[in-house]
Scaffold this motif. Structure first.
Motif, short mmCIF file in Angstrom:
data_model
loop_
_atom_site.label_atom_id
_atom_site.label_comp_id
_atom_site.label_asym_id
_atom_site.label_seq_id
_atom_site.Cartn_x
_atom_site.Cartn_y
_atom_site.Cartn_z
N LEU A 180 0.84 -1.20 0.00
CA LEU A 180 0.00 0.00 0.00
C LEU A 180 0.87 1.25 0.00
O LEU A 180 0.67 2.17 -0.79
CB LEU A 180 -0.91 0.00 1.23
N SER A 181 1.87 1.26 0.86
CA SER A 181 2.78 2.40 0.98
C SER A 181 3.51 2.65 -0.34
O SER A 181 3.61 3.80 -0.79
CB SER A 181 3.79 2.15 2.10
N ARG A 182 4.00 1.60 -0.98
CA ARG A 182 4.72 1.75 -2.25
C ARG A 182 3.83 2.37 -3.32
O ARG A 182 4.24 3.28 -4.04
CB ARG A 182 5.26 0.40 -2.75
N SER A 183 2.59 1.90 -3.44
CA SER A 183 1.71 2.42 -4.49
C SER A 183 1.36 3.88 -4.24
O SER A 183 1.28 4.68 -5.18
CB SER A 183 0.46 1.56 -4.62
N ILE A 184 1.18 4.26 -2.98
CA ILE A 184 0.88 5.65 -2.65
C ILE A 184 2.10 6.53 -2.91
O ILE A 184 1.99 7.61 -3.49
CB ILE A 184 0.39 5.77 -1.19
N GLY A 240 -3.52 6.30 8.65
CA GLY A 240 -4.96 6.55 8.72
C GLY A 240 -5.76 5.57 7.87
O GLY A 240 -6.81 5.08 8.29
N ILE A 241 -5.25 5.28 6.68
CA ILE A 241 -5.93 4.32 5.79
C ILE A 241 -5.94 2.95 6.44
O ILE A 241 -6.97 2.27 6.46
CB ILE A 241 -5.25 4.28 4.41
N ASP A 261 -11.38 -3.24 -4.23
CA ASP A 261 -12.09 -2.02 -4.66
C ASP A 261 -12.26 -1.05 -3.51
O ASP A 261 -12.15 0.17 -3.68
CB ASP A 261 -13.47 -2.36 -5.22
N THR A 262 -12.55 -1.56 -2.33
CA THR A 262 -12.73 -0.72 -1.14
C THR A 262 -11.42 -0.02 -0.79
O THR A 262 -11.40 1.18 -0.49
CB THR A 262 -13.25 -1.56 0.04
N ILE A 263 -10.34 -0.77 -0.82
CA ILE A 263 -9.02 -0.19 -0.51
C ILE A 263 -8.70 0.90 -1.53
O ILE A 263 -8.29 2.00 -1.16
CB ILE A 263 -7.93 -1.28 -0.49
N GLY A 264 -8.90 0.61 -2.81
CA GLY A 264 -8.63 1.60 -3.86
C GLY A 264 -9.45 2.87 -3.68
O GLY A 264 -8.94 3.98 -3.84
N MET A 274 -7.97 6.57 -2.99
CA MET A 274 -8.29 7.68 -3.89
C MET A 274 -8.89 8.85 -3.11
O MET A 274 -8.56 10.01 -3.38
CB MET A 274 -9.22 7.21 -5.01
N GLU A 275 -9.74 8.54 -2.16
CA GLU A 275 -10.35 9.59 -1.34
C GLU A 275 -9.27 10.36 -0.57
O GLU A 275 -9.29 11.59 -0.51
CB GLU A 275 -11.33 8.93 -0.37
N ALA A 276 -8.31 9.63 0.00
CA ALA A 276 -7.24 10.27 0.77
C ALA A 276 -6.33 11.09 -0.15
O ALA A 276 -5.95 12.22 0.20
CB ALA A 276 -6.43 9.21 1.52
#
Length: 145
Positions: free
Chosen positions: A54-58, A78-79, A94-97, A101-103
């Motif tokens: 998750l961290s890498r993609s962000i 926070g995520i 999909d929920t994670i994505g 995206m919201e953040a």
């Protein structure tokens, strides 16, 4: 010997440790994990949630953007907290994505569009144009009085 203090994101404990065998010093980070999460992919495949992935993609989406590392770490924490507190250990990708995206939309629109291009699998320039068009507020209409 060890020295403990909260890490910069205030959700981890940073410990400086000393190895008596070799004399080396090293740092460990300990985080509270509310539950083990499993990501359910679109094709039904399941895999363990990986905070580093998750961290890498962000961080890729935010590459060369003027956002402080501390703010990125806080966003990621926070995520993860939000995912862990959802009440279910199975989280659809999909929920994670959508949460990411919201953040990202709140802190940097360029990173938001970058992440969306991968998440929504843009195939052509038209996909970008349509997505960016949706981001722009409608132009004020000039009505004649």
């Amino acid at each position: 010997m060890k020295d403990s203090r909260p890490a910069e994101d205030h959700v981890a404990i940073r410990r400086r440790r000393f190895c008596p065998a070799c004399g080396g010093r090293f740092t460990t980070y300990e985080r509270v994990q509310l539950r083990d999460l499993t990501v359910v992919k679109k094709n039904g495949k399941r895999e363990d949630f990986d905070r580093d992935k998750l961290s890498r993609s962000i961080r890729i989406a935010l590459q060369k953007r003027p956002i402080e590392h501390e703010r990125i770490d806080q966003m990621i924490s926070g995520i993860v907290r939000r995912l862990e507190s959802m009440g279910d250990s199975d989280i659809p990708s999909d929920t994670i994505g959508a949460i990411v995206m919201e953040a990202l939309a709140r802190i940097d629109t360029v990173a938001y569009v970058r992440f969306a291009s991968v998440y929504k699998n843009f195939q052509a320039a038209d996909d970008f144009e349509e997505f960016v068009h949706e981001l722009r507020p409608p132009a004020p209409s000039s009505e004649d009085d």
